[in-house]
Design a protein around this motif. Sequence first.
Motif, PDB file in Angstrom:
ATOM      1  N   ALA A  78      41.263   7.639  22.994  1.00 49.81           N
ATOM      2  CA  ALA A  78      41.194   5.943  22.975  1.00 49.81           C
ATOM      3  C   ALA A  78      42.667   5.607  22.533  1.00 49.81           C
ATOM      4  CB  ALA A  78      40.140   5.663  22.270  1.00 49.81           C
ATOM      5  N   LEU A  79      43.117   6.488  21.500  1.00 44.77           N
ATOM      6  CA  LEU A  79      44.376   5.855  20.765  1.00 44.77           C
ATOM      7  C   LEU A  79      45.234   5.348  21.851  1.00 44.77           C
ATOM      8  CD1 LEU A  79      46.077   5.184  18.492  1.00 44.77           C
ATOM      9  CD2 LEU A  79      46.727   7.671  18.302  1.00 44.77           C
ATOM     10  N   TRP A  80      45.815   6.475  22.860  1.00 46.07           N
ATOM     11  CA  TRP A  80      46.723   6.262  23.935  1.00 46.07           C
ATOM     12  C   TRP A  80      46.474   4.907  24.815  1.00 46.07           C
ATOM     13  CZ3 TRP A  80      50.913   8.090  22.166  1.00 46.07           C
ATOM     14  CH2 TRP A  80      50.940   9.273  21.074  1.00 46.07           C
ATOM     15  N   VAL A  81      45.259   4.895  25.259  1.00 50.13           N
ATOM     16  CA  VAL A  81      45.019   3.644  26.008  1.00 50.13           C
ATOM     17  C   VAL A  81      45.322   2.214  24.848  1.00 50.13           C
ATOM     18  CG1 VAL A  81      43.205   2.367  27.195  1.00 50.13           C
ATOM     19  CG2 VAL A  81      43.323   4.805  27.394  1.00 50.13           C
ATOM     20  N   VAL A  82      44.796   2.137  23.733  1.00 52.33           N
ATOM     21  CA  VAL A  82      45.098   1.067  22.924  1.00 52.33           C
ATOM     22  C   VAL A  82      46.566   1.090  22.544  1.00 52.33           C
ATOM     23  CG1 VAL A  82      44.610   0.429  20.578  1.00 52.33           C
ATOM     24  CG2 VAL A  82      42.669   1.405  21.770  1.00 52.33           C
ATOM     25  N   PRO A 128      35.196  -4.928  18.356  1.00 49.31           N
ATOM     26  CA  PRO A 128      36.372  -5.226  19.023  1.00 49.31           C
ATOM     27  C   PRO A 128      36.394  -4.851  20.409  1.00 49.31           C
ATOM     28  CG  PRO A 128      36.545  -3.396  17.582  1.00 49.31           C
ATOM     29  CD  PRO A 128      35.160  -3.852  17.274  1.00 49.31           C
ATOM     30  N   ARG A 129      35.482  -3.889  20.867  1.00 58.59           N
ATOM     31  CA  ARG A 129      35.714  -3.141  22.027  1.00 58.59           C
ATOM     32  C   ARG A 129      35.520  -4.213  23.338  1.00 58.59           C
ATOM     33  NH1 ARG A 129      32.200  -0.870  26.121  1.00 58.59           N
ATOM     34  NH2 ARG A 129      33.248   0.809  27.215  1.00 58.59           N
ATOM     35  N   ARG A 130      34.441  -4.917  23.285  1.00 64.67           N
ATOM     36  CA  ARG A 130      34.220  -5.772  24.370  1.00 64.67           C
ATOM     37  C   ARG A 130      35.192  -7.031  24.835  1.00 64.67           C
ATOM     38  NH1 ARG A 130      28.159  -6.963  23.824  1.00 64.67           N
ATOM     39  NH2 ARG A 130      28.403  -6.290  21.674  1.00 64.67           N
ATOM     40  N   PRO A 131      35.501  -7.664  23.531  1.00 60.98           N
ATOM     41  CA  PRO A 131      36.455  -8.742  23.680  1.00 60.98           C
ATOM     42  C   PRO A 131      38.020  -7.973  24.062  1.00 60.98           C
ATOM     43  CG  PRO A 131      35.173  -8.917  21.726  1.00 60.98           C
ATOM     44  CD  PRO A 131      34.885  -7.624  22.439  1.00 60.98           C
ATOM     45  N   TYR A 132      38.229  -6.912  23.586  1.00 66.15           N
ATOM     46  CA  TYR A 132      39.610  -6.407  23.873  1.00 66.15           C
ATOM     47  C   TYR A 132      39.372  -6.074  25.379  1.00 66.15           C
ATOM     48  CZ  TYR A 132      42.194  -1.839  24.612  1.00 66.15           C
ATOM     49  OH  TYR A 132      42.847  -1.219  25.174  1.00 66.15           O
ATOM     50  N   ILE A 133      38.453  -5.387  25.783  1.00 58.84           N
ATOM     51  CA  ILE A 133      38.437  -5.219  27.420  1.00 58.84           C
ATOM     52  C   ILE A 133      38.454  -6.374  28.167  1.00 58.84           C
ATOM     53  CG2 ILE A 133      37.230  -4.121  29.126  1.00 58.84           C
ATOM     54  CD1 ILE A 133      36.350  -1.824  27.050  1.00 58.84           C
ATOM     55  N   LEU A 142      44.544  -0.322  32.859  1.00 60.13           N
ATOM     56  CA  LEU A 142      44.036  -0.260  31.563  1.00 60.13           C
ATOM     57  C   LEU A 142      42.734  -0.564  30.895  1.00 60.13           C
ATOM     58  CD1 LEU A 142      47.698  -1.092  29.839  1.00 60.13           C
ATOM     59  CD2 LEU A 142      46.598   1.160  29.746  1.00 60.13           C
ATOM     60  N   GLY A 143      42.432  -1.691  31.418  1.00 63.59           N
ATOM     61  CA  GLY A 143      41.055  -2.136  31.178  1.00 63.59           C
ATOM     62  C   GLY A 143      40.029  -1.173  31.838  1.00 63.59           C
ATOM     63  N   LEU A 144      40.090  -0.606  33.084  1.00 62.14           N
ATOM     64  CA  LEU A 144      39.220   0.564  33.397  1.00 62.14           C
ATOM     65  C   LEU A 144      39.212   1.536  32.618  1.00 62.14           C
ATOM     66  CD1 LEU A 144      39.756  -0.354  37.238  1.00 62.14           C
ATOM     67  CD2 LEU A 144      38.015  -1.088  35.893  1.00 62.14           C
ATOM     68  N   LEU A 145      40.579   1.980  32.273  1.00 57.81           N
ATOM     69  CA  LEU A 145      40.509   3.200  31.410  1.00 57.81           C
ATOM     70  C   LEU A 145      39.713   2.866  30.004  1.00 57.81           C
ATOM     71  CD1 LEU A 145      44.040   4.509  31.528  1.00 57.81           C
ATOM     72  CD2 LEU A 145      42.060   6.015  32.300  1.00 57.81           C
ATOM     73  N   ALA A 146      40.022   1.799  29.534  1.00 55.83           N
ATOM     74  CA  ALA A 146      39.317   1.303  28.035  1.00 55.83           C
ATOM     75  C   ALA A 146      37.783   1.453  28.115  1.00 55.83           C
ATOM     76  CB  ALA A 146      39.761   0.101  27.720  1.00 55.83           C
ATOM     77  N   LEU A 147      37.215   0.984  29.314  1.00 54.13           N
ATOM     78  CA  LEU A 147      35.737   1.081  29.710  1.00 54.13           C
ATOM     79  C   LEU A 147      35.184   2.323  29.528  1.00 54.13           C
ATOM     80  CD1 LEU A 147      35.238  -1.476  32.674  1.00 54.13           C
ATOM     81  CD2 LEU A 147      34.353  -1.550  30.378  1.00 54.13           C
TER      82      LEU A 147
END
Length: 403
Positions: free
Chosen positions: A19-23, A82-87, A183-188
Motif C-alpha cells: 500500500a505504501l507505494w500507492v499512497v 482514511p481509506r474510503r475518503p482517500y480513494i 491509482l484509485g483503482l489500485l488503492a481499492l
Amino acid sequence: MTKPVNTAATNSLRRPGVALWVVIASATLTVMAGAILGPVINQIQSGLRVPQSQAGLIITTHGLFIVLTSPFAGSIIDRVGPRRPYIAGLFVYAVAGAAGLVVESFPLLLASRAVLGIGVAFVYTGVTVLIYNLFEGDRKDRAMGLRGSANSLGAAIWPLVGGALGSLSWHAPFGVYAIALPLGLLALVTVPETALGGRGGDVEDGGLAGLLAVFAATPLLLLVYGLYFVANLLLYAYTVYYPGLLATFGVESSLTISLYLAALGLAGGGSAYFYDRVKRRFDYRQLTLAALALWTAGFTVAAVADSRLVAAVPVVLFGLGQGLAFPTVLLWVEELAPADRKGQYSSYIAMFGYVGQFLSPVVLSPVAGAFEVHAVFATAAAFTGISAVAVGAARLYPVDERA
C-alpha cells in the motif's frame, strides 16, 4: 454459480508495504495539482481570452478550496477512517482535473478547479492519516520521509511534464490528472482498512472551544503549524522572486530558470529520502533548527548572489531544509494532537501550508517594491535567522520527549 473470492490473494495485496507505494504515488498528485499548469498559464490565458489576473485564478482556485474543505475532510476521516475518503478523493481528482481536456469556458474551468481542490483535500489528509495508522516507529519515519521525497521530486518533475505537453496544446497537461483514476483503482485492492484512532463514529471535536482547549493545553502544536506555514511562504518566495533575481545577472531563459527551481526539488527529495536515518540521531527540535539554519544560509547567499554559479547554492540549501521540515511537521503533529482526531488536526497542516503559499507574494511584495529583489531574500534570511535563535533558546518540546 458465484466465483469464490480469493481472500488470500486480496490480503497479500493489502499489506502496508504494498500500500505504501500507492499512497506515496498519490501524495505527488497534491503537488502536481498546481505545478503542472505553471508553464502553460500564458497559453491558457490566450486560449480562453481572459486577462492575466483572471488566468492566475486557474493556479490558485484549487488551493482556496483545499483550505476550505480540509477541516471537513479531516472530520469525515476521523469518523469513517482514511481509506474510503482517500480513494473517493482520488476519483474526484481524476474527473475534475482531467475536465480541462475538453472545457473551453473559463467559468467552467474555474468550477472544475474548485472541485479539484476538494479532491486534493481528501487525498492530502487521507494519505497523512493512512501513514499514521499503517506504520509505527522507524517505519513511520521512513514512510513519511518517502512522502516528503516524492513531494519534492514531484515539484521538480511535474512542471517539466507540463511544459513538454504544453507544446502540443494548453489542454494536454490536464490529461495527466487522469492518472489518479488508475491509482484509485489500485488503492481499492491494495490499501487496507485501518483502525480508527479513537471513538470512530462517536468522535466529537468540541467545535471552536475544543480546538482552543487543545491549543491551550499544547501550545507547541500551534508553533508546529506555524513552521509549516513559514516553510510554504518561503518556498513561494523562491517560486515567485527567484526568476527576478536570476534576471539581474542575465539568466532569463524559462528552461534555465526551471532547472534552478528543479534543483530545489531534487535537494529536498534527497534529504527527505534519508529522513528516517537522520531522525534516529536527532529529535524534532533539532531537525527544526537544522532546517532553519539551512534556510538562513540559503537566503543569505541569495541576497548577495551575483553569478549563475553562486545562485545555484541557495536553492539547494533551501531544498535540503524543506526535505527535513516537511516530514518533521507531519510526524510532530501526530504526536501532539489528540489520538482520536488525527484527521482533524492533520487537515490543519494542509490549511496552514496553502495559506502560506497564498500570502507569500502579499507579505513579500512590499519589500520587493520598496527596495529590490535581493532585499526579499535578505529579509527572509533575517526572519529565519531570528527564528532559529528563538527555537534554540526556547524549550519547545515536553520533558517526556513526546516531541
